[in-house]
Design a protein around this motif. Structure first.
Motif, PDB file in Angstrom:
ATOM      1  N   LEU A  42       0.827  -1.209   0.000  1.00 16.39           N
ATOM      2  CA  LEU A  42       0.000   0.000   0.000  1.00 16.39           C
ATOM      3  C   LEU A  42       0.862   1.260   0.000  1.00 16.39           C
ATOM      4  N   ALA A  43       1.960   1.222   0.756  1.00 12.62           N
ATOM      5  CA  ALA A  43       2.831   2.394   0.834  1.00 12.62           C
ATOM      6  C   ALA A  43       3.513   2.678  -0.498  1.00 12.62           C
ATOM      7  N   LEU A  44       3.757   1.650  -1.293  1.00 12.57           N
ATOM      8  CA  LEU A  44       4.431   1.821  -2.576  1.00 12.57           C
ATOM      9  C   LEU A  44       3.530   2.455  -3.637  1.00 12.57           C
ATOM     10  N   GLN A  45       2.232   2.376  -3.412  1.00 12.42           N
ATOM     11  CA  GLN A  45       1.313   2.920  -4.409  1.00 12.42           C
ATOM     12  C   GLN A  45       1.533   4.424  -4.563  1.00 12.42           C
ATOM     13  N   GLY A  46       1.772   4.827  -5.789  1.00 17.49           N
ATOM     14  CA  GLY A  46       2.068   6.226  -6.061  1.00 17.49           C
ATOM     15  C   GLY A  46       3.534   6.575  -5.927  1.00 17.49           C
ATOM     16  N   LEU A  47       4.335   5.640  -5.431  1.00 14.92           N
ATOM     17  CA  LEU A  47       5.776   5.876  -5.303  1.00 14.92           C
ATOM     18  C   LEU A  47       6.564   5.093  -6.349  1.00 14.92           C
ATOM     19  N   TYR A  48       6.327   3.765  -6.390  1.00 13.57           N
ATOM     20  CA  TYR A  48       7.081   2.911  -7.298  1.00 13.57           C
ATOM     21  C   TYR A  48       6.157   1.848  -7.883  1.00 13.57           C
ATOM     22  N   ASP A  49       6.471   1.439  -9.076  1.00 13.19           N
ATOM     23  CA  ASP A  49       5.777   0.337  -9.726  1.00 13.19           C
ATOM     24  C   ASP A  49       6.742  -0.841  -9.786  1.00 13.19           C
ATOM     25  N   ILE A  50       6.676  -1.685  -8.775  1.00 15.68           N
ATOM     26  CA  ILE A  50       7.587  -2.829  -8.692  1.00 15.68           C
ATOM     27  C   ILE A  50       6.773  -4.102  -8.503  1.00 15.68           C
ATOM     28  N   GLU A  51       7.446  -5.235  -8.678  1.00 14.34           N
ATOM     29  CA  GLU A  51       6.849  -6.537  -8.367  1.00 14.34           C
ATOM     30  C   GLU A  51       7.361  -6.943  -6.985  1.00 14.34           C
ATOM     31  N   LEU A  52       6.447  -7.013  -6.030  1.00 16.30           N
ATOM     32  CA  LEU A  52       6.825  -7.251  -4.637  1.00 16.30           C
ATOM     33  C   LEU A  52       6.526  -8.688  -4.239  1.00 16.30           C
ATOM     34  N   PHE A  53       7.532  -9.339  -3.638  1.00 19.87           N
ATOM     35  CA  PHE A  53       7.395 -10.702  -3.133  1.00 19.87           C
ATOM     36  C   PHE A  53       7.626 -10.680  -1.628  1.00 19.87           C
ATOM     37  N   GLY A  54       6.965 -11.554  -0.916  1.00 20.18           N
ATOM     38  CA  GLY A  54       7.168 -11.692   0.524  1.00 20.18           C
ATOM     39  C   GLY A  54       7.709 -13.065   0.860  1.00 20.18           C
TER      40      GLY A  54
END
Length: 593
Positions: free
Chosen positions: A424-436
């Protein structure tokens, strides 16, 4: 070894002229649960699935041949001559077994220093029942720089301790003393104690408590080594200390998790691994040592669920964040509620006027009053959220994050809340593929909901180890988190210094947190020592440290923490900064199931 045991040994030595040492499980130990686990390593090396049973059968046949020929001991050559048809030349697994025995047989850290000192002042001999040739023992002592001493090896002497004790007679005759002037030290009740006593020798029964704690049987060599490593570790670690706890439980867990992360990162073509603080502190440390193999670029990510949630909070979603802001806050004062998110409270008089002075504590009876207070103070809270969001953006820039990257964030677990907050924090900041990547994920509804939209994977899951074991780990999660702590306070946000450079904001917790840093350092020290040693041992014998096998000591801990561990953990207070309060002290053992 305990001081009183050494005193008993010294008293026994003073009464004799010669001291005889048994070798296996006395003067030397193997980092294995069962010596025959070594046969599985040989079998895997040559892709012979049933090698262990074939090796046992060959040894039985060698004994039959021994009796038929009127001999009293078998040899390694005789065992391999007794094999049936093998897909390889028997000389190859025979040499491999010899080499593995030499690699895995290590001086017993409880006895070796005393042994060397004794050998420098008294007559000492080595007496062992073993099918390995005498050359093996010469190689073994030379490899570890131990004194060259008279060797009485059953395979070379055609006599044993175990059957009639004739090997002891040979010792007495060759060294020229009567049996009663010899003290034999060994671990086996029959061959080392009863048979020696029957032959007139003085005896000392050495009992290795570390061996008695090992599982009777494990499924793979990787698990056998994971459990057995503490027996042969050559350096001093104080028993029942936090360092020992880190070595024996946290070490296998972190080592296994790191190898699983590497495998997952390779599978997912990850560009950057972010080890979340504080969970990833020790993982980053042992990764830097090379204990996990070749990794993509890695960074220690000074962040947290708190910081990321604040960064993702704004005017439109503030109300939905109230459950988070009130979570784990039982018995906290309103001042503490704000302190743990880095927000300054109103003046004392204002708080008194609205009935929320420092003496007020959150409970079910007044939770709505606290909720109303947070809502009325939301603009101040949102100021902090905006600063945290700006700080996160700058921080990610410093870490080299860019659009299009495949990034894995590493967290201990348990339900993916931190990854969701990051997403949620990345929205509007970066467009990445996030894995956990997680040590353990639960089957709770909130976790299953997130799995549908987020890329989440864990070493321990219902699919990999079963629902019951996952539940056990989760119920003792606070203690598990202690193994993945760090010697710094929890990060709760970001701010900027006068030069405009971003820095992290920490929450030191409330109440008495004295000693937490030292506790974390001791556990980390134990984990690092385990990881470095495990990396050497697994590498030296060519065994792949399969993560689900290596992690098993942690599963045992989660199933039933021992009374000794519970007692040690009871000395840790206010470990969970988020839930800590000056109004109470929470001992860590209170979180245990």
């Amino acid at each position: 070894m305990q001081h009183e045991v050494l005193e008993q040994l010294a008293a026994k030595v003073a009464e004799v002229e010669v001291v005889s040492f048994d070798v296996f499980d006395t003067l030397f130990v193997r980092p294995l649960c069962d010596p025959e686990d070594l046969f599985d390593v040989v079998g895997k090396r040559f892709d012979i699935a049933e090698f262990r049973s074939l090796r046992r059968a060959a040894q039985t046949k060698a004994f039959q041949t021994m009796h038929a020929n009127g001999l009293k001991e078998i040899t390694l050559d005789g065992i391999y001559e007794s094999f049936g048809k093998l897909p390889v030349d028997p000389a190859l697994p025979r040499q491999t077994e010899y080499d593995l025995e030499l690699a895995l047989t290590m001086p017993n850290p409880e006895l070796v220093d005393w042994f060397v000192q004794l050998a420098g002042s008294r007559r000492v001999v080595i007496t062992s029942d073993m099918y390995l040739p005498q050359a093996f023992f010469e190689d073994l002592f030379a490899k570890h720089g131990l004194p060259k001493l008279p060797l009485f090896i059953s395979s070379a002497r055609n006599a044993t301790k175990r059957d009639a004790g004739e090997l002891f007679d040979i010792v007495a005759v060759e060294i020229g003393v009567t049996p009663d002037r010899i003290l034999h030290i060994g671990d086996n009740e029959l061959s080392d104690i009863r048979r020696a006593a029957e032959r007139g020798l003085a005896t000392f029964h050495y009992v290795d408590s570390r061996r008695t704690r090992l599982p009777a049987r494990v499924s793979t060599p990787a698990a056998s080594i994971a459990y057995g490593l503490p027996r042969s570790f050559p350096e001093k670690i104080e028993p029942q200390s936090f360092e020992a706890l880190g070595f024996e439980i946290g070490g296998p867990a972190a080592f296994a998790f790191l190898h699983w992360i590497r495998q997952s990162a390779e599978r997912d073509a990850i560009d950057l691994v972010l080890f979340m603080s504080r969970d990833g502190y020790v993982l980053k440390r042992i990764e830097e040592r090379g204990d996990g193999g070749e990794f993509p670029r890695c960074e220690y990510f000074r962040s947290s669920r708190t910081a990321l949630t604040l960064a993702a909070t704004n005017e439109t979603n503030f109300e939905s964040r109230l459950p988070f802001l009130l979570s784990g806050a039982e018995e906290l004062s309103p001042f503490e509620l704000l302190e743990r998110i880095g927000v300054a409270p109103p003046d004392d008089q204002v708080m008194q006027d609205i009935g929320l002075g420092p003496e007020v504590r959150l409970s079910d009876a007044n939770i709505e009053l606290f909720r109303s207070f947070l809502w009325s103070w939301r603009w101040e809270i949102l100021k902090t959220c905006r600063i945290v969001r700006a700080g996160l953006h700058n921080y990610l820039q410093e870490l080299g994050v860019a659009d299009g990257m495949r990034i894995a964030v590493v967290d201990v677990g348990w339900n993916g809340t931190t990854q969701e907050a990051f997403d949620l924090a990345l929205q509007g900041l970066y467009d990445i593929e996030l894995f956990g990547y997680y040590l353990c994920l639960t089957d709770q509804p909130e976790c299953n909901r997130r799995k549908k939209t987020l890329r989440m994977a864990s070493l321990l899951s219902s699919e990999s180890v079963g629902r019951g074991k996952v539940d056990q780990v989760y119920m003792n999660r606070v203690a598990v988190e202690l193994y993945f702590s760090a010697p710094h306070a929890a990060v709760i946000g970001y701010d900027f210094d006068t030069s405009g450079r971003v820095h992290s904001v920490e929450d030191v917790g409330r109440g008495n947190t004295e000693g937490l840093g030292a506790t974390a350092e001791a556990i980390l020290r134990g984990i690092e020592r385990y990881s470095a040693y495990a990396s050497r041992v697994y590498g030296s014998v060519g065994v792949d440290p399969v993560p689900l096998e290596v992690v098993k000591p942690l599963l045992d801990f989660a199933r039933s923490p021992s009374p000794e561990v519970r007692k040690l953990l009871s000395t840790v207070t206010n470990f969970d900064a988020w839930a800590s309060s000056r109004n109470r002290a929470m001992r860590l053992d209170e979180y245990l199931n």
